[in-house]
Design a protein around this motif. Structure first.
Motif, PDB file in Angstrom:
ATOM      1  N   LEU A 240       0.663  -1.168   0.029  1.00  0.00           N
ATOM      2  CA  LEU A 240      -0.056  -0.173   0.008  1.00  0.00           C
ATOM      3  C   LEU A 240       0.765   1.389   0.224  1.00  0.00           C
ATOM      4  CD1 LEU A 240      -2.948   0.433  -0.079  1.00  0.00           C
ATOM      5  CD2 LEU A 240      -2.866   0.380   2.655  1.00  0.00           C
ATOM      6  N   HIS A 241       1.833   1.202   0.679  1.00  0.00           N
ATOM      7  CA  HIS A 241       2.828   2.331   0.605  1.00  0.00           C
ATOM      8  C   HIS A 241       4.070   2.191   0.221  1.00  0.00           C
ATOM      9  CE1 HIS A 241      -0.102   3.664   3.680  1.00  0.00           C
ATOM     10  NE2 HIS A 241       0.151   2.589   4.446  1.00  0.00           N
ATOM     11  N   GLU A 256      -2.865   0.658  -5.534  1.00  0.00           N
ATOM     12  CA  GLU A 256      -4.199   1.007  -4.859  1.00  0.00           C
ATOM     13  C   GLU A 256      -4.582  -0.135  -3.738  1.00  0.00           C
ATOM     14  OE1 GLU A 256      -6.264   3.585  -5.252  1.00  0.00           O
ATOM     15  OE2 GLU A 256      -4.417   4.560  -6.469  1.00  0.00           O
ATOM     16  N   LEU A 257      -5.445   0.213  -2.816  1.00  0.00           N
ATOM     17  CA  LEU A 257      -5.944  -0.554  -1.914  1.00  0.00           C
ATOM     18  C   LEU A 257      -6.173  -1.844  -2.482  1.00  0.00           C
ATOM     19  CD1 LEU A 257      -6.244  -1.679   1.128  1.00  0.00           C
ATOM     20  CD2 LEU A 257      -8.609  -0.567   1.101  1.00  0.00           C
ATOM     21  N   GLU A 258      -7.038  -2.115  -3.533  1.00  0.00           N
ATOM     22  CA  GLU A 258      -7.499  -3.095  -4.188  1.00  0.00           C
ATOM     23  C   GLU A 258      -6.236  -4.242  -4.685  1.00  0.00           C
ATOM     24  OE1 GLU A 258     -10.201  -3.789  -8.028  1.00  0.00           O
ATOM     25  OE2 GLU A 258     -11.062  -2.459  -6.460  1.00  0.00           O
ATOM     26  N   GLN A 259      -5.360  -3.611  -5.077  1.00  0.00           N
ATOM     27  CA  GLN A 259      -4.300  -4.423  -5.631  1.00  0.00           C
ATOM     28  C   GLN A 259      -3.272  -4.967  -4.397  1.00  0.00           C
ATOM     29  OE1 GLN A 259      -4.249  -1.168  -7.993  1.00  0.00           O
ATOM     30  NE2 GLN A 259      -5.800  -2.340  -8.880  1.00  0.00           N
TER      31      GLN A 259
END
Ligand SMILES: C[S@@+](CC[C@H](N)C(=O)[O-])C[C@H]1O[C@@H](n2cnc3c(N)ncnc32)[C@H](O)[C@@H]1O
Length: 299
Positions: A240-241, A256-259
């Protein structure tokens, strides 16, 4: 300080045989080493400790064509070596031995073998063992796959620990990583059913490789399968980061959060017997996440 890796080494890429009926054997084949050869020179004080410990805490291992190999046919009777019959824990890549020395002091009824190729690191451990008068640790300065293959009978090791193996994070170097399919077979051979394999790494790509490869082996079961998934997964946070990039001073490319979301999990809680080494302290200081994994040898 580092020299070119020695590629004139036995190839250990072929799976070792497994099962209680399987004898020990050496595998004279070709595969890249998981370590880079570094200077083996010791400070005079460490050299004196080394000389005094050789044949005692420091195993005297006859080498083959390389100074990190184990001579064909060399064996160790572990009960005679430790003067008793006790469970044996093998730590691979002990570095200066902080983790194994700490564990040995806390578990006097267990015997420990530390395997390390880097002589100055091993010398620090030997010095620590003598200073703390630990009678339940031996140090093998040799290439770990060969030590497993030659110095242990099937099922002879209660636990195998590998904490922070060299990550070889560049794609072109991934093939040097210690943990691959052939190495999994080697560990499976020395563990009995119910035997434990504990791992930790601060490198997310290697953590996923370990989780995937060992998780796919019919010889091992992940007792934490599915745990610490999604938002609770350190992998989600790293992706995420892009913490790996940040920790190396590189421009992050966060997902992105989804990936980023790691729906698989399977990470173990921190093993309480794993003391925090200098190596881990430095990793945490630059914002890296730690991945713990535990696998149990299937019958
Ligand atoms: C990154 S260090 C981690 C040291 C220690 N486990 C810690 O947490 O502080 C990895 C260690 O593994 C050792 N190593 C790498 N490949 C090895 C092999 N095939 N056999 C024995 N030791 C190995 C290296 O020399 C190095 O000391």
């Amino acid at each position: 300080m580092t020299s070119q890796p020695d590629t004139s080494q036995p190839d250990i890429s072929q799976p070792a045989p497994t099962g209680a009926e399987t004898p020990r054997r050496a595998l004279p084949m070709r595969r890249p080493l998981s370590f880079v050869r570094r200077s083996n020179r010791l400070k005079p004080s460490y050299q004196r400790t080394w000389d005094a410990a050789l044949g005692k805490e420091l195993l005297e291992i006859p080498h083959g064509e390389r100074d990190t190999s184990v001579a064909e046919g060399f064996r160790i009777d572990w009960a005679a070596e430790f003067g008793r019959s006790a469970p044996i824990v093998v730590e691979i890549g002990s570095g200066s031995g902080e983790a194994v020395a700490h564990a040995a002091a806390a578990n006097p009824d267990t015997d420990f073998l530390a395997i390390e190729v880097y002589k100055p690191g091993a010398a620090q451990l030997v010095s620590r063992i003598r200073r703390e008068q630990l009678s339940n640790v031996r140090v093998a300065v040799a290439n770990a796959p060969e030590v497993l293959d030659q110095l242990f009978a099937p099922g002879e090791v209660a636990e195998v620990w590998i904490f922070f193996p060299d990550p070889w994070h560049k794609k072109k170097h991934n093939k040097r990583r210690l943990i691959d399919e052939s190495f999994i077979d080697r560990v499976a051979r020395v563990l009995p059913a119910g035997g434990v394999w504990r791992l930790a790494t601060d490198w997310s790509g290697y953590a996923v490789q370990m989780r995937t490869l060992i998780g796919a082996s019919a010889r091992f079961k992940n007792p934490h399968a599915g745990e610490r998934a999604g938002d609770a997964s350190p992998l989600t946070e790293v992706r995420l980061h892009d913490l790996d990039a940040i920790s190396m001073g590189k421009e992050p490319a966060p997902l992105e959060l989804e990936q980023a979301r790691d729906d698989d999990g399977g990470w173990a809680p921190r093993f309480p017997g794993r003391t925090q080494t200098d190596f881990e302290t430095k990793a945490l200081a630059v914002g890296r996440k730690i991945f713990d994994l535990t696998f149990i040898r299937e019958p």
